[in-house]
Design a protein around this motif. Structure first.
Motif, PDB file in Angstrom:
ATOM      1  N   PRO A 134       0.824  -1.215   0.000  1.00 55.37           N
ATOM      2  CA  PRO A 134       0.000   0.000   0.000  1.00 55.37           C
ATOM      3  C   PRO A 134       0.858   1.265   0.000  1.00 55.37           C
ATOM      4  CG  PRO A 134      -0.744  -1.553   1.680  1.00 55.37           C
ATOM      5  CD  PRO A 134       0.563  -2.056   1.175  1.00 55.37           C
ATOM      6  N   VAL A 135       0.341   2.308  -0.633  1.00 53.39           N
ATOM      7  CA  VAL A 135       1.032   3.594  -0.758  1.00 53.39           C
ATOM      8  C   VAL A 135       0.211   4.672  -0.065  1.00 53.39           C
ATOM      9  CG1 VAL A 135       1.885   5.345  -2.374  1.00 53.39           C
ATOM     10  CG2 VAL A 135       2.065   2.913  -2.963  1.00 53.39           C
ATOM     11  N   LEU A 136       0.898   5.543   0.683  1.00 53.29           N
ATOM     12  CA  LEU A 136       0.263   6.707   1.290  1.00 53.29           C
ATOM     13  C   LEU A 136       0.860   7.957   0.666  1.00 53.29           C
ATOM     14  CD1 LEU A 136      -1.538   8.094   3.442  1.00 53.29           C
ATOM     15  CD2 LEU A 136       0.399   7.919   5.028  1.00 53.29           C
ATOM     16  N   LEU A 137       0.002   8.811   0.109  1.00 49.16           N
ATOM     17  CA  LEU A 137       0.416  10.080  -0.486  1.00 49.16           C
ATOM     18  C   LEU A 137      -0.167  11.210   0.344  1.00 49.16           C
ATOM     19  CD1 LEU A 137       1.573  11.869  -2.775  1.00 49.16           C
ATOM     20  CD2 LEU A 137      -0.538  11.419  -4.062  1.00 49.16           C
ATOM     21  N   LEU A 138       0.693  11.978   0.983  1.00 48.69           N
ATOM     22  CA  LEU A 138       0.269  13.138   1.766  1.00 48.69           C
ATOM     23  C   LEU A 138       0.452  14.379   0.900  1.00 48.69           C
ATOM     24  CD1 LEU A 138       1.906  12.294   5.230  1.00 48.69           C
ATOM     25  CD2 LEU A 138      -0.429  11.786   4.447  1.00 48.69           C
ATOM     26  N   THR A 159      -1.554  11.001  12.596  1.00 54.11           N
ATOM     27  CA  THR A 159      -1.710  10.773  14.031  1.00 54.11           C
ATOM     28  C   THR A 159      -2.733   9.690  14.331  1.00 54.11           C
ATOM     29  OG1 THR A 159      -1.113  13.067  14.495  1.00 54.11           O
ATOM     30  CG2 THR A 159      -2.297  11.871  16.231  1.00 54.11           C
ATOM     31  N   GLN A 160      -3.798   9.633  13.534  1.00 54.87           N
ATOM     32  CA  GLN A 160      -4.896   8.715  13.814  1.00 54.87           C
ATOM     33  C   GLN A 160      -4.823   7.401  13.028  1.00 54.87           C
ATOM     34  OE1 GLN A 160      -8.382  11.068  12.956  1.00 54.87           O
ATOM     35  NE2 GLN A 160      -7.826  12.653  14.440  1.00 54.87           N
ATOM     36  N   CYS A 161      -4.012   7.360  11.980  1.00 53.92           N
ATOM     37  CA  CYS A 161      -3.995   6.204  11.082  1.00 53.92           C
ATOM     38  C   CYS A 161      -3.403   4.980  11.785  1.00 53.92           C
ATOM     39  CB  CYS A 161      -3.182   6.534   9.837  1.00 53.92           C
ATOM     40  SG  CYS A 161      -3.140   5.207   8.612  1.00 53.92           S
ATOM     41  N   THR A 162      -3.947   3.812  11.491  1.00 49.83           N
ATOM     42  CA  THR A 162      -3.431   2.551  12.039  1.00 49.83           C
ATOM     43  C   THR A 162      -2.922   1.612  10.943  1.00 49.83           C
ATOM     44  OG1 THR A 162      -5.664   1.595  11.992  1.00 49.83           O
ATOM     45  CG2 THR A 162      -4.948   2.662  14.044  1.00 49.83           C
ATOM     46  N   GLN A 163      -3.153   1.974   9.691  1.00 51.82           N
ATOM     47  CA  GLN A 163      -2.680   1.136   8.587  1.00 51.82           C
ATOM     48  C   GLN A 163      -1.172   1.308   8.419  1.00 51.82           C
ATOM     49  OE1 GLN A 163      -4.662   1.939   4.873  1.00 51.82           O
ATOM     50  NE2 GLN A 163      -3.501   0.405   3.725  1.00 51.82           N
ATOM     51  N   ARG A 164      -0.519   0.315   7.821  1.00 53.72           N
ATOM     52  CA  ARG A 164       0.916   0.401   7.540  1.00 53.72           C
ATOM     53  C   ARG A 164       1.127   0.347   6.031  1.00 53.72           C
ATOM     54  NH1 ARG A 164       4.522  -3.111  11.494  1.00 53.72           N
ATOM     55  NH2 ARG A 164       5.861  -1.259  11.408  1.00 53.72           N
ATOM     56  N   TRP A 224       7.629  12.881  12.304  1.00 49.22           N
ATOM     57  CA  TRP A 224       8.340  11.783  11.664  1.00 49.22           C
ATOM     58  C   TRP A 224       8.348  10.517  12.509  1.00 49.22           C
ATOM     59  CZ3 TRP A 224      10.480  10.989   6.903  1.00 49.22           C
ATOM     60  CH2 TRP A 224      10.312  12.048   6.004  1.00 49.22           C
ATOM     61  N   GLU A 225       8.362  10.674  13.820  1.00 53.93           N
ATOM     62  CA  GLU A 225       8.278   9.487  14.672  1.00 53.93           C
ATOM     63  C   GLU A 225       6.942   8.778  14.491  1.00 53.93           C
ATOM     64  OE1 GLU A 225       9.072  11.282  18.389  1.00 53.93           O
ATOM     65  OE2 GLU A 225      11.258  11.212  18.147  1.00 53.93           O
ATOM     66  N   ARG A 226       5.879   9.553  14.349  1.00 52.27           N
ATOM     67  CA  ARG A 226       4.570   8.961  14.081  1.00 52.27           C
ATOM     68  C   ARG A 226       4.526   8.367  12.675  1.00 52.27           C
ATOM     69  NH1 ARG A 226       0.988   5.680  15.471  1.00 52.27           N
ATOM     70  NH2 ARG A 226      -1.001   5.966  14.388  1.00 52.27           N
ATOM     71  N   LEU A 227       5.113   9.076  11.704  1.00 53.64           N
ATOM     72  CA  LEU A 227       5.157   8.565  10.341  1.00 53.64           C
ATOM     73  C   LEU A 227       5.911   7.245  10.273  1.00 53.64           C
ATOM     74  CD1 LEU A 227       4.330   9.504   7.427  1.00 53.64           C
ATOM     75  CD2 LEU A 227       6.698  10.282   7.185  1.00 53.64           C
ATOM     76  N   ALA A 228       6.995   7.140  11.028  1.00 53.62           N
ATOM     77  CA  ALA A 228       7.793   5.904  11.028  1.00 53.62           C
ATOM     78  C   ALA A 228       6.965   4.704  11.466  1.00 53.62           C
ATOM     79  CB  ALA A 228       9.011   6.069  11.930  1.00 53.62           C
ATOM     80  N   SER A 229       6.011   4.939  12.367  1.00 55.97           N
ATOM     81  CA  SER A 229       5.178   3.832  12.852  1.00 55.97           C
ATOM     82  C   SER A 229       4.214   3.325  11.787  1.00 55.97           C
ATOM     83  CB  SER A 229       4.405   4.262  14.094  1.00 55.97           C
ATOM     84  OG  SER A 229       3.380   5.197  13.763  1.00 55.97           O
ATOM     85  N   LEU A 230       4.011   4.117  10.723  1.00 59.33           N
ATOM     86  CA  LEU A 230       3.119   3.703   9.643  1.00 59.33           C
ATOM     87  C   LEU A 230       3.853   2.951   8.533  1.00 59.33           C
ATOM     88  CD1 LEU A 230       0.860   6.868   9.186  1.00 59.33           C
ATOM     89  CD2 LEU A 230       0.630   4.978  10.803  1.00 59.33           C
ATOM     90  N   LEU A 231       5.185   2.944   8.588  1.00 56.09           N
ATOM     91  CA  LEU A 231       5.966   2.250   7.569  1.00 56.09           C
ATOM     92  C   LEU A 231       6.155   0.784   7.937  1.00 56.09           C
ATOM     93  CD1 LEU A 231       8.824   4.781   6.709  1.00 56.09           C
ATOM     94  CD2 LEU A 231       7.108   3.903   5.123  1.00 56.09           C
ATOM     95  N   PRO A 275       8.334  -2.659   7.927  1.00 58.80           N
ATOM     96  CA  PRO A 275       9.788  -2.886   7.919  1.00 58.80           C
ATOM     97  C   PRO A 275      10.306  -2.938   6.482  1.00 58.80           C
ATOM     98  CG  PRO A 275       8.720  -4.337   9.499  1.00 58.80           C
ATOM     99  CD  PRO A 275       7.611  -3.658   8.732  1.00 58.80           C
ATOM    100  N   GLY A 276      11.318  -2.157   6.203  1.00 57.31           N
ATOM    101  CA  GLY A 276      11.839  -2.079   4.849  1.00 57.31           C
ATOM    102  C   GLY A 276      11.071  -1.132   3.954  1.00 57.31           C
ATOM    103  N   GLY A 277      10.034  -0.482   4.489  1.00 62.02           N
ATOM    104  CA  GLY A 277       9.255   0.472   3.706  1.00 62.02           C
ATOM    105  C   GLY A 277      10.053   1.728   3.401  1.00 62.02           C
ATOM    106  N   SER A 278       9.619   2.458   2.361  1.00 60.42           N
ATOM    107  CA  SER A 278      10.359   3.625   1.880  1.00 60.42           C
ATOM    108  C   SER A 278       9.539   4.898   2.056  1.00 60.42           C
ATOM    109  CB  SER A 278      10.724   3.461   0.404  1.00 60.42           C
ATOM    110  OG  SER A 278      11.620   2.383   0.222  1.00 60.42           O
ATOM    111  N   VAL A 279      10.261   6.018   2.159  1.00 62.47           N
ATOM    112  CA  VAL A 279       9.613   7.313   2.298  1.00 62.47           C
ATOM    113  C   VAL A 279      10.306   8.313   1.397  1.00 62.47           C
ATOM    114  CG1 VAL A 279      11.031   7.930   4.306  1.00 62.47           C
ATOM    115  CG2 VAL A 279       8.843   9.084   3.935  1.00 62.47           C
ATOM    116  N   LEU A 280       9.509   9.184   0.788  1.00 67.55           N
ATOM    117  CA  LEU A 280       9.997  10.278  -0.053  1.00 67.55           C
ATOM    118  C   LEU A 280       9.405  11.562   0.516  1.00 67.55           C
ATOM    119  CD1 LEU A 280       9.793  10.379  -3.979  1.00 67.55           C
ATOM    120  CD2 LEU A 280       9.488  12.395  -2.556  1.00 67.55           C
TER     121      LEU A 280
END
Length: 232
Positions: A79-83, A141-146, A170-177, A179-184
């Motif tokens: 899954p992809v998250l686009l903010l 902040t509210q999302c539980t999906q990864r 970013w600490e909250r964002l990290a919890s949504l990734l 393991p091995g997930g990527s961020v741009l």
């Protein structure tokens, strides 16, 4: 060169309109309480979305984000998250050039931008796409999906709101990734944020390994990162 005005809602595939745009830009303006004056323009045969001082979609921004994705290693099935949706210019490259088959969730706070993305850029044609009208920070902040890939591309005109440089975000964002997930992270055009970015890179190490790419397409700074699986 002052662009010629064209009425909104006309057939965007008009051959005449495309041809004229090589000679003279064609544009119309849309007002947003959140984003200010937005411009939808035909320029050199392409329709683009701009704010007063920056490209929001389908111009240089698409080139910048595509560069970032080409320098990341991510699962095409995840899954992809686009903010930050804008006109949705990165959606089709994700599906076509990068062959992403996982669901895409796009978060956009401005209902005017969402309407333009549908009406002017046909994002409704992108398969397995969910658009959420919400503040990006509140959503994270509210999302539980990864997710296997997160793209952070949130601008107000040509400015990235300061909260997106903050370690707490970013600490909250990290919890949504995964393991091995990527961020741009499209970190903006201004070097005055260099110290913030250095602090962010250091603060997230080793949870997310972030690398900075300067002057992408001659303008923007990107942070590209990968989530590190915790050791037992």
């Amino acid at each position: 060169m002052k662009p010629l005005a064209f009425p909104p809602g006309e057939d965007e595939t008009s051959p005449l309109k495309k041809w004229l745009s090589y000679v003279w830009p064609l544009t119309h303006h849309v007002q947003s309480d959140l984003s200010g004056t937005l411009e939808v323009s035909w320029v050199n045969g392409r329709k683009v979305l701009d704010s007063r001082n920056a490209n929001y979609s389908y111009g240089s921004l698409q080139t910048i984000l595509t560069y970032g994705l080409a320098h990341l290693d991510f699962s095409a099935e995840a899954p992809v998250l686009l903010l930050g949706l804008g006109g949705g210019s990165i959606l089709r490259p994700l599906r076509e050039a990068f062959r992403c088959t996982g669901p895409i969730t796009a978060v956009e706070v401005d209902p005017v931008v969402i309407d333009l993305a549908h009406r002017e850029f046909q994002v409704g044609d992108v398969p397995d796409l969910t658009i959420v009208q919400a503040d990006a920070v509140a959503y994270v902040t509210q999302c539980t999906q990864r997710f296997g890939l997160v793209i952070v591309d949130v601008f107000v005109d040509d400015q990235v709101p300061p909260v997106f440089y903050a370690l707490t975000f970013w600490e909250r964002l990290a919890s949504l990734l995964r393991p091995g997930g990527s961020v741009l992270f499209n970190a903006g055009l201004h070097r005055r944020h260099a110290l913030r970015l250095e602090a962010l890179i250091e603060g997230m190490h080793p949870r997310i390994q972030l690398q900075r790419h300067e002057r992408v397409n001659g303008t923007n700074t990107l942070l590209l990162g990968k989530s590190v699986a915790p050791t037992e």
